[in-house]
Design a protein around this motif. Structure first.
Motif, PDB file in Angstrom:
ATOM      1  N   GLU A   2       0.839  -1.190   0.000  1.00 20.56           N
ATOM      2  CA  GLU A   2       0.000   0.000   0.000  1.00 20.56           C
ATOM      3  C   GLU A   2       0.879   1.247   0.000  1.00 20.56           C
ATOM      4  OE1 GLU A   2      -2.760   2.551  -0.357  1.00 20.56           O
ATOM      5  OE2 GLU A   2      -3.427   0.461  -0.166  1.00 20.56           O
ATOM      6  N   HIS A   4      -0.306   4.531  -0.355  1.00 26.30           N
ATOM      7  CA  HIS A   4      -0.913   5.630   0.388  1.00 26.30           C
ATOM      8  C   HIS A   4      -0.534   5.498   1.863  1.00 26.30           C
ATOM      9  CE1 HIS A   4      -3.812   8.837   1.155  1.00 26.30           C
ATOM     10  NE2 HIS A   4      -4.112   8.183   2.262  1.00 26.30           N
ATOM     11  N   GLY A   5       0.068   6.542   2.400  1.00 26.38           N
ATOM     12  CA  GLY A   5       0.507   6.510   3.778  1.00 26.38           C
ATOM     13  C   GLY A   5       1.889   5.921   3.988  1.00 26.38           C
ATOM     14  N   SER A   6       2.523   5.485   2.911  1.00 26.68           N
ATOM     15  CA  SER A   6       3.869   4.928   3.027  1.00 26.68           C
ATOM     16  C   SER A   6       4.907   6.055   3.059  1.00 26.68           C
ATOM     17  CB  SER A   6       4.171   3.989   1.850  1.00 26.68           C
ATOM     18  OG  SER A   6       4.236   4.721   0.630  1.00 26.68           O
ATOM     19  N   THR A   7       6.156   5.682   3.306  1.00 25.09           N
ATOM     20  CA  THR A   7       7.271   6.623   3.251  1.00 25.09           C
ATOM     21  C   THR A   7       8.307   6.067   2.284  1.00 25.09           C
ATOM     22  OG1 THR A   7       6.916   7.349   5.536  1.00 25.09           O
ATOM     23  CG2 THR A   7       9.063   7.822   4.552  1.00 25.09           C
ATOM     24  N   GLY A  29      -0.208   9.783  -2.076  1.00 28.33           N
ATOM     25  CA  GLY A  29      -0.336   9.903  -0.637  1.00 28.33           C
ATOM     26  C   GLY A  29       0.852   9.430   0.164  1.00 28.33           C
ATOM     27  N   LYS A  31       4.758   9.932   1.781  1.00 29.05           N
ATOM     28  CA  LYS A  31       5.821  10.853   2.162  1.00 29.05           C
ATOM     29  C   LYS A  31       7.047  10.464   1.355  1.00 29.05           C
ATOM     30  CE  LYS A  31       8.823  11.952   6.127  1.00 29.05           C
ATOM     31  NZ  LYS A  31       9.058  11.693   7.583  1.00 29.05           N
TER      32      LYS A  31
END
Length: 242
Positions: A2, A4-7, A29, A31
């Protein structure tokens, strides 16, 4: 994986495919740490810019220390200046191998513990269809990408236990600044549709990463891999562009 929300950390994010990776990841989404040897050239709104030379172990270690929350590593940076193996400049050949093979290995060795600490995550290595063919005029680049393919397969096996997805993007000719400069210098008129658009290739790669694919191939990559069942073949760049 996923996104979205990962770095994510992207190498070689100052231009070409690397810059598009950073932009698309932010749009999805994530970072993003956008890295380059010359960070002042990185222009990716919303990214955290870091200086990074993948061929310098100290630089790689500093990046890993600064980006301890990374769970997606995009190994995109690579030198393409190698030339031919028999007649080319040996220092250029070494630089090409140093970036594609040892530089990628430096990154994976430094970030594997970071990925493990953050749940496993994913690594995407940007290869080339010439890893499975080669190309006259730059056989050193083909050899370096062949070595990186072997590296990718090896670390996939080694990192499976920590839950890290290791994937390879294997594309053909793409409309980067480097490719357009080459065509202009060679007097080649590029036909419409001959090249991948970088944004399309990056979307293909990230879609594949999210789907858990271990090899992500464009049309050139599919053709190149099919040749492995028969005699070795060279990639005819001029024919592909015209």
């Amino acid at each position: 994986m996923e996104l979205h929300g990962s770095t994510a950390l992207v190498t070689g994010a100052n231009r070409g495919i690397g810059r598009h990776f950073a932009i698309e990841l932010i749009d999805r989404g994530a970072k993003v740490y956008a890295t380059a040897r010359r960070p002042e050239l990185v222009d990716v709104p919303g990214a955290i810019v870091l200086k990074l030379d993948i061929t310098d172990e100290a630089s790689v270690r500093a990046a890993a220390d600064a980006a301890e929350d990374v769970n997606v590593l995009i190994n995109n940076a690579a030198s393409t200046v190698g030339g031919n193996l028999v007649t080319g400049d040996l220092s250029s050949i070494r630089a090409t191998m140093d970036s594609s093979y040892y530089g990628t290995l430096h990154m994976i060795r430094a970030f594997a513990p970071v990925l493990a600490a953050n749940g496993g995550g994913a690594i995407l290595n940007v290869l080339s269809a010439v890893a499975w063919t080669t190309i006259d005029g730059n056989t050193a680049y083909g050899a370096a990408k062949s070595a990186e393919w072997g590296l990718t397969n090896g670390v996939r096996l080694e990192l499976a236990a920590q839950g890290t997805l290791v994937s390879a993007l294997v594309p053909g000719v793409t409309a980067t600044e480097t490719m357009r400069e080459y065509a202009q210098e060679a007097g080649i008129q590029i036909r419409d549709g001959a090249l991948n658009e970088p944004v399309d290739l990056v979307r293909l790669a990230l879609d594949g990463l999210e789907a858990g694919d271990i090899e992500i191939l464009d049309r050139f990559g599919l053709e190149a891999k099919a040749t492995l069942a028969g005699p070795p073949q060279a990639f005819d760049l001029n024919r592909a562009l015209r």
